[in-house]
Design a protein around this motif. Structure first.
Motif, PDB file in Angstrom:
ATOM      1  N   SER A   1      11.210  48.844  37.943  1.00  0.00           N
ATOM      2  CA  SER A   1      11.225  47.497  37.390  1.00  0.00           C
ATOM      3  C   SER A   1      10.804  47.594  35.933  1.00  0.00           C
ATOM      4  CB  SER A   1      10.264  46.582  38.150  1.00  0.00           C
ATOM      5  OG  SER A   1      10.656  46.439  39.504  1.00  0.00           O
TER       6      SER A   1
ATOM      7  N   VAL B   1       9.041  46.053  32.448  1.00  0.00           N
ATOM      8  CA  VAL B   1       8.011  45.163  31.924  1.00  0.00           C
ATOM      9  C   VAL B   1       8.181  45.101  30.411  1.00  0.00           C
ATOM     10  CG1 VAL B   1       6.338  45.552  33.762  1.00  0.00           C
ATOM     11  CG2 VAL B   1       6.376  47.130  31.825  1.00  0.00           C
TER      12      VAL B   1
ATOM     13  N   ILE C   1       7.083  41.123  31.965  1.00  0.00           N
ATOM     14  CA  ILE C   1       7.755  40.214  32.869  1.00  0.00           C
ATOM     15  C   ILE C   1       7.407  38.767  32.515  1.00  0.00           C
ATOM     16  CG2 ILE C   1       7.903  41.863  34.765  1.00  0.00           C
ATOM     17  CD1 ILE C   1       5.439  40.561  35.991  1.00  0.00           C
ATOM     18  N   THR C   2       8.243  37.870  32.976  1.00  0.00           N
ATOM     19  CA  THR C   2       8.000  36.445  32.777  1.00  0.00           C
ATOM     20  C   THR C   2       7.091  35.925  33.892  1.00  0.00           C
ATOM     21  OG1 THR C   2       9.872  35.748  34.130  1.00  0.00           O
ATOM     22  CG2 THR C   2      10.311  36.228  31.800  1.00  0.00           C
ATOM     23  N   SER C   3       6.796  34.635  33.851  1.00  0.00           N
ATOM     24  CA  SER C   3       5.976  34.031  34.905  1.00  0.00           C
ATOM     25  C   SER C   3       6.687  34.069  36.258  1.00  0.00           C
ATOM     26  CB  SER C   3       5.636  32.581  34.540  1.00  0.00           C
ATOM     27  OG  SER C   3       6.821  31.823  34.332  1.00  0.00           O
ATOM     28  N   ASN C   4       8.012  34.243  36.220  1.00  0.00           N
ATOM     29  CA  ASN C   4       8.788  34.350  37.457  1.00  0.00           C
ATOM     30  C   ASN C   4       8.942  35.789  37.924  1.00  0.00           C
ATOM     31  OD1 ASN C   4       9.258  31.541  37.584  1.00  0.00           O
ATOM     32  ND2 ASN C   4      10.979  31.738  36.144  1.00  0.00           N
ATOM     33  N   GLU C   5       8.229  36.692  37.265  1.00  0.00           N
ATOM     34  CA  GLU C   5       8.205  38.108  37.615  1.00  0.00           C
ATOM     35  C   GLU C   5       9.576  38.763  37.485  1.00  0.00           C
ATOM     36  OE1 GLU C   5       6.295  38.555  41.423  1.00  0.00           O
ATOM     37  OE2 GLU C   5       4.307  38.401  40.520  1.00  0.00           O
TER      38      GLU C   5
ATOM     39  N   TYR D   1       9.176  44.185  42.281  1.00  0.00           N
ATOM     40  CA  TYR D   1       8.459  42.911  42.232  1.00  0.00           C
ATOM     41  C   TYR D   1       8.956  41.943  43.302  1.00  0.00           C
ATOM     42  CZ  TYR D   1       5.963  43.934  37.926  1.00  0.00           C
ATOM     43  OH  TYR D   1       5.117  44.473  37.002  1.00  0.00           O
ATOM     44  N   ASN D   2      10.242  42.003  43.627  1.00  0.00           N
ATOM     45  CA  ASN D   2      10.779  41.084  44.638  1.00  0.00           C
ATOM     46  C   ASN D   2      10.218  41.368  46.027  1.00  0.00           C
ATOM     47  OD1 ASN D   2      12.448  39.682  42.824  1.00  0.00           O
ATOM     48  ND2 ASN D   2      14.054  41.233  42.992  1.00  0.00           N
TER      49      ASN D   2
ATOM     50  N   GLN E   1       7.577  43.363  46.537  1.00  0.00           N
ATOM     51  CA  GLN E   1       6.138  43.601  46.416  1.00  0.00           C
ATOM     52  C   GLN E   1       5.719  44.923  47.075  1.00  0.00           C
ATOM     53  OE1 GLN E   1       3.767  41.239  44.815  1.00  0.00           O
ATOM     54  NE2 GLN E   1       5.786  40.698  44.003  1.00  0.00           N
TER      55      GLN E   1
END
Length: 300
Positions: free
Chosen positions: A88, A90, A92-96, A122-123, A125
């Motif tokens: 992933s 980085v 990242i936004t607040s929406n990950e 991130y999706n 986790q």
């Protein structure tokens, strides 16, 4: 790398140590991050630069990238994750999700590209497999917006071996920077060939003003550009670089001369006057003696 990226990476690595203890004495070898050595593009052309990591035996958990480029010559367009199953990006936004808009905006403002890649989803986790083989993990898209005088510009990593504040690679057995070898990109930029309308004689044949014939008006355009006495002549196109090599020189004159012979005829008096005038000008332009001698022989 800025502090926020490093903080994210360091916290991530700490979690790796806590959840997946490893043998600190295991063999973490030196790592390479590679860009293509050269890229050939034309002005106003989009192109891609792939970022590849070669662990050479290491197990890589996080990568921080700091690249610099000249925003007066190149425009950063996009940063794509080409290994979404493993890493992933980085910040990242607040929406990950990867904040590509921020990275691109800062890149085009400052000429520095800052982002990181971590082996985490991130999706879902959860941690993802570490990078253990040579992998292309990012594709960066640029557009060339200007041809520099040298026809070349660079896209380079900021990297000091052992420094974890710039481009660096973190493994699963140590928080030390494993990166020891980088390859930067040299971008060769070539002019975009100017084109006339399809119904007109080709610009590449000497039609500098893109009218219905190749004649003395096109020679005047070439002469202004070659002697640099004025920025341009009236009704001329943006350049008289008929062969597209990035400069207006005597090779372009020969293209015009051959093209004019196949277009509307020039009278003998006009041609003789032109020949005398051009030979006089060639005699005063000592910096191109080799080409000048060739043209003198051809004109006589």
């Amino acid at each position: 790398m800025n502090k926020s990226l490093f903080t994210i990476s360091l916290l991530f690595i700490s979690c790796v140590f806590l959840l997946f203890p490893t043998d600190i004495s295991s063999n973490e070898t030196d790592v390479s991050i590679l860009l293509p050595e050269t890229v050939d593009v034309k002005v106003s052309e989009n192109f891609f630069v792939d970022v590849t990591i070669d662990p050479i035996g290491a197990s890589v958990a996080a990568i921080d990238i700091q690249l610099i480029f000249d925003p007066k010559i190149l425009e950063l367009l996009s940063i794509q994750n080409t290994h979404p199953d493993t890493v992933s990006f980085v910040p990242i936004t607040s929406n990950e999700v990867f904040d590509a808009e921020r990275v691109i905006s800062e890149g085009n403002t400052k000429g520095t590209i800052l982002f990181g890649a971590i082996t985490y989803d991130y999706n879902q986790q959860h941690f993802t497999p570490k990078i253990t083989e040579k992998t292309t993990f990012a594709r960066i898209e640029f557009r060339s917006i200007l041809m520099p005088e040298t026809r070349k510009t660079e896209i380079t990593f900021v990297h000091t071996e052992g420094d974890i504040s710039d481009t660096n690679v973190i493994g699963t057995t140590t928080t030390n920077d494993l990166l020891s070898h980088i390859v930067n990109t040299s971008v060769n930029i070539f002019p975009t060939a100017f084109q006339c309308e399809a119904s007109e004689p080709l610009f590449t044949q000497g039609n500098a003003n893109c009218d219905t014939s190749i004649n003395l008006f096109d020679f005047i355009c070439w002469r202004y550009a070659y002697l640099a006495t004025e920025a341009t002549a009236s009704n001329c196109g943006p350049t008289a670089d008929f062969n597209g090599d990035g400069k207006t020189d005597l090779f372009d004159f020969t293209i015009w001369l051959n093209g004019s012979r196949n277009s509307i005829p020039t009278t003998q008096l006009q041609l003789e006057t032109l020949q005398r005038k051009l030979i006089t000008e060639l005699n005063s332009k000592e910096s191109q003696n080799f080409q000048s001698n060739q043209v003198r022989s051809m004109l006589r």
